[in-house]
Each structure stands twice: as structure tokens, then as C-alpha cells.
Design a protein around this motif. Structure first.
Motif, PDB file in Angstrom:
ATOM      1  N   SER A 251       0.819  -1.202   0.000  1.00  0.00           N
ATOM      2  CA  SER A 251       0.000   0.000   0.000  1.00  0.00           C
ATOM      3  C   SER A 251       0.863   1.265   0.000  1.00  0.00           C
ATOM      4  O   SER A 251       0.619   2.180  -0.782  1.00  0.00           O
ATOM      5  N   VAL A 252       1.907   1.323   0.843  1.00  0.00           N
ATOM      6  CA  VAL A 252       2.733   2.540   0.825  1.00  0.00           C
ATOM      7  C   VAL A 252       3.537   2.626  -0.455  1.00  0.00           C
ATOM      8  O   VAL A 252       3.828   3.716  -0.941  1.00  0.00           O
TER       9      VAL A 252
ATOM     10  N   THR B 158       1.196   4.450  -2.600  1.00  0.00           N
ATOM     11  CA  THR B 158       0.803   5.827  -2.291  1.00  0.00           C
ATOM     12  C   THR B 158       1.965   6.805  -2.386  1.00  0.00           C
ATOM     13  O   THR B 158       1.745   7.986  -2.614  1.00  0.00           O
ATOM     14  N   THR B 159       3.180   6.340  -2.182  1.00  0.00           N
ATOM     15  CA  THR B 159       4.273   7.309  -2.163  1.00  0.00           C
ATOM     16  C   THR B 159       4.431   7.971  -3.530  1.00  0.00           C
ATOM     17  O   THR B 159       4.209   7.351  -4.565  1.00  0.00           O
ATOM     18  N   MET B 160       4.809   9.261  -3.494  1.00  0.00           N
ATOM     19  CA  MET B 160       4.872  10.036  -4.734  1.00  0.00           C
ATOM     20  C   MET B 160       6.241   9.898  -5.401  1.00  0.00           C
ATOM     21  O   MET B 160       6.432  10.298  -6.528  1.00  0.00           O
TER      22      MET B 160
ATOM     23  N   GLY C 299       4.533  11.150   1.947  1.00  0.00           N
ATOM     24  CA  GLY C 299       4.175  10.003   1.130  1.00  0.00           C
ATOM     25  C   GLY C 299       3.498   8.844   1.836  1.00  0.00           C
ATOM     26  O   GLY C 299       3.233   7.818   1.217  1.00  0.00           O
TER      27      GLY C 299
ATOM     28  N   LEU D 297      -4.501   3.926   5.130  1.00  0.00           N
ATOM     29  CA  LEU D 297      -4.005   2.575   5.421  1.00  0.00           C
ATOM     30  C   LEU D 297      -4.211   2.254   6.896  1.00  0.00           C
ATOM     31  O   LEU D 297      -4.647   1.167   7.252  1.00  0.00           O
TER      32      LEU D 297
END
Ligand code: HEM
Ligand SMILES: [Cu+2]
Lengths: 232, 588
Positions: free
Chosen positions: A55-56, A59-61, B266, B271
Motif C-alpha cells: 500500500s505505501v 501511495t508514495t509520490m 508520502g 491505510l
């Protein structure tokens, strides 16, 4: 229902069988049942970790670093992708083999062979942890930190250190218990049903198998971590 | 099947499959009552600790109510304190009181006795479980005293605000809270594995799963839920600790706090919400399923009638347990997640209402034409059925996305979940304590005091929570310290708030009757009969009252029938214990 163990066909029989007298899993000792259920719970722990990591990662840009480059190792002057990790994985899977053999020889009450197989398993596990420490050192020297990462997304370092650290802790505990069990085998605790130091429970060779369940689980989890971290 | 009985009863109990378990008999007083490996003693340790910390949470709720009922009156409550009290109240009640009391308390006491085991399968681990739980409680209490005080993040601990400067307790408080939760989960796992394996593998001769009392079923399935749901909380606690302590960004997006750009970037706050509610929703059932099970046995025993639809009740427990893992995002309709998710989760939420409603019907049908004895445990059990229906119905409102949106974060939600998961389980806990008190202590409680306790608590909680529904429909938000002059709030709402507060004080004081009764009856109560309720389950058939270490006499009881043989045609007594074979039943 009477003395006979004839089961009705279909769902009724299935339920009657599962809910049957005294034990749901016939012939399964308590310790083994408990280990299975613990591992089920632990599976949820690792699944949550991996889902969080995926998930991260989404989501991280910032760009995610390329695992083939990050985890490459210099060998004979050329960078070989995933070299170290291939060795680590091989070692851990080998240790599963020696563990399985230890269980077999344990039930045959072959004290000496069981002892040495357990020790080999523990050594393989320890060398896995050692190589993991090496890999951590390498990444840290390259500037990767849980909170920052010169090669891209900071979540890379965060998730990597957290998950491999958590898994490595599992391996370390496994190694400690392997050594304890090995000593018990050596001393003949399981042949003489000697009571445990803390629990006062009689020792039995089943404990080798229960230990084995844990060890195989830790291996299996590694395969998933490997797939999600290094191959994706 | 023989002619005298209605349900499965046979003269035969299969021979024992495993030998007697080895018990460690402590010789010293400390070994028997402090570092005890006896599940019954551990149960009482769990119970007393849980109730003690629960009283802290009760006091916090009264302080909150004082502020809401009489704003600008109490100078010792400031806005930061208020939200800290809200947080600690919620967390303590849900995790450290209800979970610990139902599973650690009742689970430990009742499982071995009811399935006919001498003890839990791993008593040593069981003992450690309690001490780890105690450590978790102490860490939690310590968080009140660190600089900055306890966390004020709300019991849901949502990031980013949970660990951001400006939230009360965002330094030490939140760290200790997360630590305490982690420790709690470790301790619980040790106990939980014991409960599950004892039920699966250590039943006595003749005790098939489908003959177990529903109490055991409820605790059993709840424990499995807990073993699978707590991992999500553990993982989110670890990740949030890392975010807080070493500055990772799992849950933290790039943001400006107190006018400055933070170092975070970020991460995904959503979550956390998913992980939290993947734990949080099953948690509701972790406290509800044991209550369901226990109340089924109370109703059946005190109505002198078999539980209606035993098998259906078992399957409903299992189905609710399974479904509870796929409804979590109904807590997140306003989180900004994909609207299609809302559609899915609303559907599953409504589906879970089916087995739940089925249980309610079965409870009512159990009472139908029963020979009801209005003993105190029965009063509480009936009180539970009322309260649970109330809370369940408002749940249907909140489960639908469009209805939930305006009601979210209002007092309607507070009213709903207090009815369904606060008051209902607490009523069952009281009923259960009164029911098993004669077994646990060997003495009877004072009936008059207990009735006063019941009526004040039961009516009092309605006086507290019914009006909250109206407040919620008016849009009054939760977690607010004071409302000031707000146009949409009617003037009378303040009067209502004052009335609620008075009711809350009465209810809190009513608990003194309970505590006084428990303590004084322990020393002065009249000696109890070994089976005062004429119940069928094994714990009432022990050789000693209260049962000694090892639970039963030299020989373990064998089981010949299910747990609900009340009013069997042709039998002399109106109940037949589980360990009586058909051939020994006295004929009328
Ligand atoms: C006499 C008994 C009780 C009273 C008077 C009471 C009162 C309150 C009040 C005033 C709030 C905060 C409202 C707000 O400002 O948002 C609250 C929140 C809450 N209560 Fe209770 N309560 C009681 C018992 C319980 C019990 C037994 C539980 C167990 C489940 C419980 C669980 C919660 C939870 C989870 C919250 C939400 C906390 C949050 O918003 O973070 N309460 N209660
Ligand atoms: Cu929910």
C-alpha cells in the motif's frame, strides 16, 4: 448415535466428524495444535505487514528504487543482481530440509543424528541472519535509512528494514529454540520424559516436530518476502 | 435414542483418548494464589484487574459527563483533558475491560470447567498471559503521568493527528499507549492459544463440540477472532511507533503542522484506518460473542427450558464470526475511500444482521412459555435482550452509507455503540458474575442489593443513552468539549445534557452496590448450594464447591447428553445434568 462410528453421509456427517468426541484433531498433541494456531495468527501479522508495504509503495509520490540494482552484489568485477539474496534463500530452504530430517530421526529416537541435524539447522539459520546483517550494513552504507533514501522513495527503507527485521527476529528466536531443543535431545530429556525447567512438562520427541513447524513457517514467510520485495 | 429424552442422549461415553493431564500442584501460598497456574485463580486475577481498570474508565466518563452537562462549572477539566479522558475511557472499556474480562476472566474460569478438563492445556503459559496483561495495564496507567499526559487521539488513534504536535499526549502518551497495546496483544495471544486448544483438544469423554454449552462456543469463536484480528492492530501499532520514534512515513503524508512543513512524506493515513478497523470491527464481536453465548445459557437455565434452536445458535455464532472480517469499512464511509467500497461494505453489514437477528429470535423463543425464574442473573439477561435489540436497530441505520453520512461523528453514533457494545455486554457481565458467584466463592450474594443494582443500572443506562439519539439527530458532534452558541442546536439540548449527566452519576454510584455486595458477600454471604440454579452444565456438578485445583474429583466426569435438558418429559426433576446417563435418570 450409538457405539458405532458410522457417520451419516453429507454435511451432517462432516459436522459430526469434526465436532466428535474429546478431540477435533485426532492424534494431534496439544503442543502441535497450539503451534498451528499460533502460526495462523502469525500469518495474519505478516500479511498485514506485506499489505501495508504494497500500500505505501503505491501511495508514495517518489519513484521506487529498482530492486535488481539495489540488491546487486559485485562479483568478479560485475554486478550480479540478487546474488546475496539467492544464497540466503538457498540456505534457508536447505535448513528446512535438515529440519525435516531432524524430525524424522527424532521420532526414530536417534539422539545423536537428531542433535547434529538440529545444530546444522541452527547454524544455517544463524548464517542467514548474519548475511541479512551484512545486507543491512551495505544498504546503510549506501545511505538508505528508514526515514530517507537517496535512491528513491523513503518508504523503501522503512518497509525493508521493518519487515526483514521482523522476519529476522523470528529466525533469531528460532535459532535460540533450536539450540535449546538440541541440548534437550542431547541430554536425553525426551527419552526420559524429563520435566521442563520452567513449565514442568514432560519432554517428548513431539517437541522437535513442533519446533519444525515453526521453522518451516519462517522459511515459507521468507519466500513471500523475497517475492514481494526482490522480484516485484 | 432412549424414550425419556428429547435430544441426543446416550448411555455410552467413549473411552478416554489421552491420559490424565499432569498438573503442577503449588505448595506455597504464593504459588497457589499469586504465581498461580490454576485457570480459576488466573481468571479471578484477570477479572479483578479488568474491573479495577474499568472503574478508572467509569470515573473518566463521569468527568466527561460533568463537563458536558454543566459547562463552565468545573475548572479542573480543560479541553485537552477532556479529549484525553474520551480516548482513555474508550480504549480502556473496549480492550482492557471487556476483552480481558470476557476472554481472560470468563474464558479461563469457564472453559476448563464446562468442557470437563482439569485445567487449560498449558497452565504455565496461561499464568504468563496474566502477568503480561497486568504489565500492559500498568503501562497504560503510567501514560497518565508522563509529561504531556495520556494520548488524546481518540480511541481510534487516527494518524496524522495522533502523533502530531498539538494533539494532547502526542509525546509520551501515544508512545505508551501503543506500547501497552502491543504488550496486551502478546499476553492475550498466550492465553488465547490456550483457550482454543483446550476447546478443540482437551474435552472430556462424550463432550463433542455440538454438546458444548453456548457459553463455550461464544468464547471459543471470539478467541479465534481475536487471534486473527489483533495482528492488524499489532502491525499498525508497530508502524505508528516507527513513524513517531524514528520518523518513517508509513501513515504520515506530507503536511504542514503549526505553520511548518513536517519531515513526513508520502505515507497513507487511510491505510491505518483500514488496518485499525480490520481489527476494530471483529473486536466488537470479540466482546459480543461471549456475551451472546453466556446470555443463551442464562436464559435457558433460568427459564427452565432448552435453548431454542441450539444448532442454529452455534452456526449463527460461527457465521457472525466469519462475516465480521468483511464489514470493517462501514466505519470509514466518510474517510474518502472509493464509493464502491461503501456499497460492498454496506451490503455485507446488512447480511451480518441476518444471523444476529436469528439469535435474537431464538432468545425470545427460549423465553416463550418458559418457567421463568426472575433471579438476578435472569433480570440482567432479559435486560440484555432489550438493550441489544435497541442498539442493533440503530446499527441498521448506520450501516447504510447515505444514512450514515449525516449521522457520522454525532451523538447518534455514541448512543448506538454504547447500547450495542457497551451496555449490552456489561449487562451480561453483571448477570454472569451473579450467576457464577455461588460457584466461584461458595457463597450467595445479597439478593436485595443485587436487584437494586440491576434496576438502577438498567433504567439508568436508558436514561443516559436514549436522549443521545435525539442529540445525534440534531447533529450534535461527538468528542466536543463544549458547544457554545451554535445555531443548529436547540436551546433545550443543554437541559437534556444536564439530565443525561445526572443519570450517568446515578448509574456510576449504583455500581457501589455491586462492589459492596461482592466484597461483603464473600465474607458474610450465606453458604451456597453447589448447584443453586439447578443447572445442567458440568461446572455445577463438581465434587467441591468452589472447585479445587484440578476442577473435578479423582475421576473426570463423562458426558452423556447436551447442555439443555430442561423439563424432559418423563424425568422426575426438571433438569438433567450433562453427566447423567439416561439409565440413571430418575423417572417421574
Ligand atoms: C456509565 C457508563 C458510560 C458512560 C456514562 C459513558 C459516556 C461516554 C462519553 C460521555 C463519551 C464521549 C463522548 C464524546 O465526547 O465524544 C464516551 C465515549 C466512548 N465510550 Fe463510553 N460511557 C460509558 C460506558 C462505556 C462502556 C462500557 C464502553 C465499552 C465499550 C464505552 C465505550 C466508549 C467508546 C469506545 C467511546 C468513544 C471514545 C472516542 O470517541 O474515542 N463506554 N462514553
Ligand atoms: Cu463495525
Amino acid at each position: 448415535m450409538s457405539e458405532s462410528v458410522q457417520l451419516q453421509p453429507g454435511l451432517k456427517g462432516l459436522v459430526a466428524d469434526w465436532s466428535s468426541d474429546q478431540r477435533a484433531f485426532k492424534g494431534v498433541p496439544w503442543g502441535k495444535a497450539m503451534m498451528w494456531i499460533f502460526l495462523l495468527s502469525d500469518t495474519f501479522v505478516f500479511s498485514c505487514f506485506l499489505v501495508a508495504y504494497m500500500s505505501v509503495r503505491m501511495t508514495t509520490m517518489v519513484e521506487w528504487p529498482n530492486p535488481s540494482e539495489v540488491f546487486a552484489l559485485e562479483a568478479f568485477g560485475t554486478p550480479v543482481p540478487l546474488l546475496l539474496i539467492a544464497i540466503m534463500t538457498f540456505i534457508l530452504i536447505t535448513s528446512s530440509g535438515t529440519m525435516a530430517m531432524a524430525v524424522k530421526f527424532g521420532y526414530e529416537k536417534n539422539r545423536n543424528v537428531t542433535f547434529w541435524l538440529l545444530i546444522i539447522t541452527a547454524l544455517l539459520g544463524a548464517s542467514f541472519v548474519g548475511m541479512q546483517a551484512f545486507e543491512w550494513t551495505k544498504l546503510i552504507q549506501e545511505g538508505v535509512r528508514p526515514w530517507s533514501n537517496p535512491m528513491g522513495a523513503p518508504q523503501f527503507g522503512a518497509a525493508f528494514f521493518m519487515i526483514t527485521g521482523f522476519h529476522g527476529t523470528h529466525v533469531t528466536f528460532g535459532v535460540i529454540f533450536l539450540i535449546i531443543i538440541a541440548i534437550k535431545v542431547r541430554r536425553g530429556d525426551f527419552d526420559h520424559e524429563r520435566p521442563g525447567f520452567m513449565t514442568g512438562r514432560k519432554g517428548r520427541y513431539e517437541m522437535v516436530e513442533t519446533m519444525g513447524l515453526y521453522w518451516h513457517f519462517v522459511d515459507l514467510v521468507w519466500v513471500f518476502i523475497f517475492a514481494f520485495f526482490y522480484l516485484w | 435414542m432412549s424414550e425419556t429424552t428429547a435430544h441426543d442422549a446416550v448411555d455410552f461415553a467413549p473411552p478416554a483418548e489421552v491420559g490424565e493431564m499432569e498438573l503442577y500442584h503449588a505448595k506455597t501460598w504464593i504459588g497457589k494464589y499469586v504465581w498461580s497456574q490454576d485457570a480459576k485463580v488466573i481468571a479471578i486475577q484477570y477479572g479483578i484487574t479488568a474491573i479495577a481498570i474499568g472503574l478508572v474508565a467509569l470515573v473518566l466518563s463521569v468527568i466527561m459527563r460533568l463537563q458536558l452537562g454543566f459547562p463552565n462549572t468545573f475548572s479542573f477539566i480543560d479541553p485537552s483533558n477532556y479529549i484525553q479522558f474520551v480516548t482513555m475511557h474508550g480504549m480502556i472499556m473496549v480492550v482492557y475491560l471487556l476483552t480481558a474480562l470476557f476472554l481472560g476472566g470468563f474464558g479461563n474460569y469457564l472453559i476448563p470447567l464446562m468442557v470437563g478438563a482439569r485445567d487449560m492445556v498449558f497452565p504455565y503459559l496461561n499464568m504468563i498471559s496474566y502477568w503480561v496483561y497486568l504489565a500492559a495495564v500498568l503501562i497504560l496507567v503510567a501514560s497518565f503521568f508522563v509529561p504531556g499526559g495520556a494520548t488524546g487521539a481518540g480511541w481510534t488513534l487516527y494518524p496524522p493527528q495522533a502523533i502530531t504536535e498539538g494533539t494532547p499526549g502526542s509525546d509520551g502518551g501515544i508512545i505508551l499507549m501503543l506500547l501497552s497495546l502491543g504488550v496486551f496483544i502478546i499476553g492475550f495471544t498466550m492465553g488465547g492459544l490456550n483457550y482454543v486448544v483446550t476447546v478443540l483438544q482437551a474435552r472430556t469423554r462424550g463432550m463433542s463440540l455440538m454438546r458444548m454449552p453456548l457459553t463455550v462456543w461464544g468464547i471459543f469463536v471470539a478467541t479465534i477472532l481475536a487471534l486473527l484480528a489483533f495482528p492488524a492492530l499489532l502491525v499498525s501499532a508497530i508502524m505508528m511507533l516507527l513513524d513517531k520514534l524514528i520518523g518513517t512515513s508509513f501513515f504520515m503524508p506530507a503536511m504542514v503542522s503549526l505553520g511548518e512543513q513536517t519531515a513526513y512524506d508520502g505515507g497513507s493515513p487511510i491505510l491505518f484506518q483500514h488496518l485499525f478497523w480490520f481489527f476494530g470491527h471483529p473486536e466488537v464481536y470479540i466482546v459480543a460473542l461471549p456475551a451472546f453465548g453466556i446470555v443463551s445459557d442464562l436464559l435457558s437455565t433460568h427459564a427452565r427450558k432448552a435453548i431454542f434452536g441450539y444448532r442454529m445458535m452455534v452456526w449463527a455464532i460461527v457465521a457472525i464470526g466469519g462475516l465480521s472480517f468483511i464489514v470493517w469499512a462501514h466505519h470509514m464511509y466518510v474517510s474518502g475511500m472509493n464509493p464502491y467500497f461503501g456499497f460492498f461494505f454496506a451490503t455485507t453489514t446488512l447480511i451480518i444482521a441476518v444471523p444476529t437477528a436469528l439469535k435474537v429470535y431464538n432468545w425470545v423463543l427460549t423465553l416463550w412459555r418458559g418457567n421463568i425464574r426472575l433471579n438476578v442473573p435472569m433480570l440482567f439477561a432479559i435486560g440484555f435482550v432489550f438493550t441489544f435489540i435497541n442498539g442493533g436497530l440503530t446499527g441498521l441505520f448506520l450501516g447504510n452509507v447515505t444514512v450514515d453520512l449525516p449521522l457520522s461523528d454525532t451523538y447518534f453514533v455514541i448512543a448506538h455503540f454504547h447500547m450495542v457494545m457497551a451496555v449490552s455486554p456489561v449487562l451480561v457481565i453483571f448477570g454472569a458474575i451473579y450467576h457464577w458467584y455461588p460457584k466461584i466463592t461458595g457463597r450467595m450474594y445479597d439478593d436485595g442489593l443485587a436487584k437494586v443494582h440491576f434496576w438502577l443500572t438498567f433504567l439508568g443506562t436508558y436514561a443516559i443513552y436514549y436522549p443521545m439519539h435525539y442529540l445525534g439527530l440534531e447533529g450534535i458532534p461527538r468528542r466536543y468539549f463544549a458547544y457554545g452558541d451554535t445555531a443548529f442546536m436547540s436551546e433545550s439540548s443543554q437541559d437534556l445534557n444536564a439530565a443525561i449527566t445526572i443519570a450517568a452519576i446515578v448509574v456510576a454510584l449504583a455500581q457501589l452496590f455491586f462492589i459492596y455486595n461482592m466484597i461483603v458477600s464473600y465474607f458474610r454471604g450465606k453458604k451456597a448450594d453447589p448447584n443453586p440454579w439447578e443447572a445442567t452444565t458440568l461446572e455445577w456438578q463438581t465434587a467441591d464447591n468452589p472447585p479445587k485445583h484440578g476442577n473435578f474429583g479423582p475421576e473426570l466426569p463423562a458426558v452423556y447428553r447436551w447442555a439443555y435438558d430442561f423439563g424432559v418429559p418423563g424425568a422426575a426433576d426438571d433438569y438433567i445434568p450433562q453427566n447423567v446417563p439416561p439409565k440413571d435418570v430418575k423417572k417421574a
